[in-house]
Design a protein around this motif. Structure first.
Motif, PDB file in Angstrom:
ATOM      1  N   GLN A 262     -62.540 -40.972  55.831  1.00 49.93           N
ATOM      2  CA  GLN A 262     -63.696 -41.764  56.257  1.00 49.93           C
ATOM      3  C   GLN A 262     -63.375 -42.585  57.498  1.00 49.93           C
ATOM      4  OE1 GLN A 262     -66.878 -41.486  54.952  1.00 49.93           O
ATOM      5  NE2 GLN A 262     -67.301 -42.558  56.856  1.00 49.93           N
ATOM      6  N   LYS A 263     -62.152 -43.099  57.587  1.00 48.16           N
ATOM      7  CA  LYS A 263     -61.746 -43.828  58.796  1.00 48.16           C
ATOM      8  C   LYS A 263     -61.822 -42.919  60.020  1.00 48.16           C
ATOM      9  CE  LYS A 263     -58.605 -47.141  56.621  1.00 48.16           C
ATOM     10  NZ  LYS A 263     -57.190 -47.558  56.486  1.00 48.16           N
ATOM     11  N   ALA A 264     -61.431 -41.649  59.855  1.00 47.23           N
ATOM     12  CA  ALA A 264     -61.495 -40.699  60.966  1.00 47.23           C
ATOM     13  C   ALA A 264     -62.943 -40.423  61.354  1.00 47.23           C
ATOM     14  CB  ALA A 264     -60.786 -39.403  60.592  1.00 47.23           C
ATOM     15  N   VAL A 265     -63.805 -40.217  60.369  1.00 43.45           N
ATOM     16  CA  VAL A 265     -65.235 -40.001  60.643  1.00 43.45           C
ATOM     17  C   VAL A 265     -65.799 -41.193  61.407  1.00 43.45           C
ATOM     18  CG1 VAL A 265     -67.524 -39.863  59.563  1.00 43.45           C
ATOM     19  CG2 VAL A 265     -65.667 -38.448  58.704  1.00 43.45           C
ATOM     20  N   ASP A 266     -65.516 -42.388  60.926  1.00 44.18           N
ATOM     21  CA  ASP A 266     -66.033 -43.601  61.570  1.00 44.18           C
ATOM     22  C   ASP A 266     -65.526 -43.719  63.007  1.00 44.18           C
ATOM     23  OD1 ASP A 266     -67.276 -44.181  59.140  1.00 44.18           O
ATOM     24  OD2 ASP A 266     -65.773 -45.668  58.546  1.00 44.18           O
ATOM     25  N   TYR A 267     -64.258 -43.420  63.225  1.00 42.14           N
ATOM     26  CA  TYR A 267     -63.683 -43.525  64.567  1.00 42.14           C
ATOM     27  C   TYR A 267     -64.338 -42.526  65.520  1.00 42.14           C
ATOM     28  CZ  TYR A 267     -60.453 -43.409  68.451  1.00 42.14           C
ATOM     29  OH  TYR A 267     -59.929 -43.450  69.724  1.00 42.14           O
ATOM     30  N   VAL A 268     -64.423 -41.272  65.106  1.00 43.83           N
ATOM     31  CA  VAL A 268     -64.996 -40.231  65.962  1.00 43.83           C
ATOM     32  C   VAL A 268     -66.451 -40.557  66.288  1.00 43.83           C
ATOM     33  CG1 VAL A 268     -65.673 -37.793  66.043  1.00 43.83           C
ATOM     34  CG2 VAL A 268     -63.398 -38.434  65.202  1.00 43.83           C
ATOM     35  N   LYS A 269     -67.210 -40.948  65.284  1.00 46.58           N
ATOM     36  CA  LYS A 269     -68.626 -41.275  65.484  1.00 46.58           C
ATOM     37  C   LYS A 269     -68.772 -42.454  66.461  1.00 46.58           C
ATOM     38  CE  LYS A 269     -72.794 -42.164  62.726  1.00 46.58           C
ATOM     39  NZ  LYS A 269     -73.377 -43.228  63.508  1.00 46.58           N
ATOM     40  N   PHE A 270     -67.996 -43.503  66.256  1.00 48.97           N
ATOM     41  CA  PHE A 270     -68.060 -44.683  67.117  1.00 48.97           C
ATOM     42  C   PHE A 270     -67.717 -44.330  68.566  1.00 48.97           C
ATOM     43  CE2 PHE A 270     -65.909 -48.219  69.230  1.00 48.97           C
ATOM     44  CZ  PHE A 270     -66.898 -49.180  69.182  1.00 48.97           C
ATOM     45  N   GLU A 271     -66.636 -43.576  68.764  1.00 50.82           N
ATOM     46  CA  GLU A 271     -66.205 -43.239  70.120  1.00 50.82           C
ATOM     47  C   GLU A 271     -67.223 -42.348  70.831  1.00 50.82           C
ATOM     48  OE1 GLU A 271     -63.665 -44.493  71.935  1.00 50.82           O
ATOM     49  OE2 GLU A 271     -63.277 -45.831  70.257  1.00 50.82           O
ATOM     50  N   LEU A 272     -67.811 -41.411  70.116  1.00 52.68           N
ATOM     51  CA  LEU A 272     -68.828 -40.553  70.727  1.00 52.68           C
ATOM     52  C   LEU A 272     -70.064 -41.364  71.117  1.00 52.68           C
ATOM     53  CD1 LEU A 272     -68.484 -37.383  68.501  1.00 52.68           C
ATOM     54  CD2 LEU A 272     -68.040 -37.516  70.965  1.00 52.68           C
ATOM     55  N   GLU A 273     -70.486 -42.265  70.239  1.00 55.89           N
ATOM     56  CA  GLU A 273     -71.650 -43.103  70.560  1.00 55.89           C
ATOM     57  C   GLU A 273     -71.347 -44.027  71.731  1.00 55.89           C
ATOM     58  OE1 GLU A 273     -72.604 -44.844  66.775  1.00 55.89           O
ATOM     59  OE2 GLU A 273     -73.681 -43.037  66.126  1.00 55.89           O
ATOM     60  N   LYS A 274     -70.132 -44.557  71.801  1.00 59.04           N
ATOM     61  CA  LYS A 274     -69.723 -45.415  72.907  1.00 59.04           C
ATOM     62  C   LYS A 274     -69.780 -44.644  74.233  1.00 59.04           C
ATOM     63  CE  LYS A 274     -65.356 -46.709  73.483  1.00 59.04           C
ATOM     64  NZ  LYS A 274     -64.047 -47.335  73.212  1.00 59.04           N
ATOM     65  N   ALA A 275     -69.531 -43.335  74.171  1.00 60.16           N
ATOM     66  CA  ALA A 275     -69.554 -42.492  75.372  1.00 60.16           C
ATOM     67  C   ALA A 275     -70.964 -42.006  75.720  1.00 60.16           C
ATOM     68  CB  ALA A 275     -68.630 -41.296  75.176  1.00 60.16           C
ATOM     69  N   GLY A 276     -71.957 -42.421  74.935  1.00 58.75           N
ATOM     70  CA  GLY A 276     -73.327 -42.077  75.266  1.00 58.75           C
ATOM     71  C   GLY A 276     -73.926 -40.907  74.501  1.00 58.75           C
ATOM     72  N   TYR A 277     -73.208 -40.393  73.525  1.00 59.31           N
ATOM     73  CA  TYR A 277     -73.720 -39.294  72.724  1.00 59.31           C
ATOM     74  C   TYR A 277     -74.568 -39.832  71.573  1.00 59.31           C
ATOM     75  CZ  TYR A 277     -70.423 -36.214  75.077  1.00 59.31           C
ATOM     76  OH  TYR A 277     -69.739 -35.507  76.032  1.00 59.31           O
ATOM     77  N   THR A 278     -75.539 -39.051  71.158  1.00 60.51           N
ATOM     78  CA  THR A 278     -76.281 -39.315  69.932  1.00 60.51           C
ATOM     79  C   THR A 278     -75.550 -38.564  68.833  1.00 60.51           C
ATOM     80  OG1 THR A 278     -78.357 -39.459  71.141  1.00 60.51           O
ATOM     81  CG2 THR A 278     -78.500 -39.055  68.778  1.00 60.51           C
ATOM     82  N   THR A 279     -75.324 -39.207  67.704  1.00 63.18           N
ATOM     83  CA  THR A 279     -74.570 -38.553  66.632  1.00 63.18           C
ATOM     84  C   THR A 279     -75.367 -38.496  65.346  1.00 63.18           C
ATOM     85  OG1 THR A 279     -73.539 -40.594  65.856  1.00 63.18           O
ATOM     86  CG2 THR A 279     -72.363 -39.373  67.568  1.00 63.18           C
ATOM     87  N   GLN A 280     -74.956 -37.582  64.512  1.00 64.55           N
ATOM     88  CA  GLN A 280     -75.452 -37.540  63.141  1.00 64.55           C
ATOM     89  C   GLN A 280     -74.331 -36.989  62.271  1.00 64.55           C
ATOM     90  OE1 GLN A 280     -78.830 -34.847  63.659  1.00 64.55           O
ATOM     91  NE2 GLN A 280     -77.822 -33.361  62.359  1.00 64.55           N
ATOM     92  N   LEU A 281     -74.388 -37.314  60.996  1.00 59.02           N
ATOM     93  CA  LEU A 281     -73.384 -36.828  60.060  1.00 59.02           C
ATOM     94  C   LEU A 281     -73.986 -35.689  59.246  1.00 59.02           C
ATOM     95  CD1 LEU A 281     -71.897 -40.212  58.813  1.00 59.02           C
ATOM     96  CD2 LEU A 281     -71.008 -38.692  60.582  1.00 59.02           C
ATOM     97  N   GLN A 282     -73.194 -34.658  59.024  1.00 57.27           N
ATOM     98  CA  GLN A 282     -73.602 -33.520  58.214  1.00 57.27           C
ATOM     99  C   GLN A 282     -72.641 -33.441  57.035  1.00 57.27           C
ATOM    100  OE1 GLN A 282     -72.386 -29.611  59.536  1.00 57.27           O
ATOM    101  NE2 GLN A 282     -74.455 -28.851  59.175  1.00 57.27           N
ATOM    102  N   SER A 283     -73.148 -33.727  55.852  1.00 52.50           N
ATOM    103  CA  SER A 283     -72.313 -33.657  54.653  1.00 52.50           C
ATOM    104  C   SER A 283     -72.305 -32.233  54.110  1.00 52.50           C
ATOM    105  CB  SER A 283     -72.842 -34.599  53.578  1.00 52.50           C
ATOM    106  OG  SER A 283     -72.748 -35.937  54.008  1.00 52.50           O
ATOM    107  N   PHE A 284     -71.179 -31.839  53.553  1.00 51.91           N
ATOM    108  CA  PHE A 284     -71.086 -30.545  52.896  1.00 51.91           C
ATOM    109  C   PHE A 284     -70.124 -30.659  51.724  1.00 51.91           C
ATOM    110  CE2 PHE A 284     -67.731 -30.624  56.022  1.00 51.91           C
ATOM    111  CZ  PHE A 284     -66.661 -29.969  55.419  1.00 51.91           C
ATOM    112  N   GLN A 285     -70.298 -29.778  50.769  1.00 49.30           N
ATOM    113  CA  GLN A 285     -69.479 -29.809  49.566  1.00 49.30           C
ATOM    114  C   GLN A 285     -68.670 -28.520  49.470  1.00 49.30           C
ATOM    115  OE1 GLN A 285     -71.544 -30.163  45.764  1.00 49.30           O
ATOM    116  NE2 GLN A 285     -70.112 -31.782  45.231  1.00 49.30           N
ATOM    117  N   THR A 286     -67.415 -28.666  49.114  1.00 50.88           N
ATOM    118  CA  THR A 286     -66.545 -27.511  48.952  1.00 50.88           C
ATOM    119  C   THR A 286     -66.698 -26.947  47.537  1.00 50.88           C
ATOM    120  OG1 THR A 286     -64.703 -28.909  48.256  1.00 50.88           O
ATOM    121  CG2 THR A 286     -64.875 -28.414  50.621  1.00 50.88           C
TER     122      THR A 286
END
Length: 85
Positions: free
Chosen positions: A34-58
């Motif tokens: 979750q820390k990795a998800v939060d970091y990647v999402k934050f950095e992409l948004e900081k760079a001007g990207y619009t983000t969304q999360l896609q959940s999936f189950q194994t």
């Protein structure tokens, strides 16, 4: 599509930040994942990207998230970026 500048110093910092996450980011450590998800999402948004999360189950019942980033207008040519975190 315009050129998107790449800052290699930032890329190295991103790799360092992701590899420094504790507990290690793997299926046995959902907190680290979750820390990795939060970091990647934050950095992409900081760079001007619009983000969304896609959940999936194994098949074993674990739930994970992909971070999807969009750059540019919805009906125009787009950049797609994929990465394993």
């Amino acid at each position: 599509l315009r050129d998107i500048p790449v800052n290699t110093k930032n890329l190295y910092q991103d790799v360092k930040s992701l590899t420094d996450i504790r507990p290690f980011r793997n299926s046995q450590n959902p907190t680290g994942m979750q820390k990795a998800v939060d970091y990647v999402k934050f950095e992409l948004e900081k760079a001007g990207y619009t983000t969304q999360l896609q959940s999936f189950q194994t098949p074993d019942g674990q739930t994970y998230q992909n971070v999807i980033a969009f750059y540019g207008q919805p009906k125009a040519e787009r950049v797609v970026i994929g990465a394993h975190y």
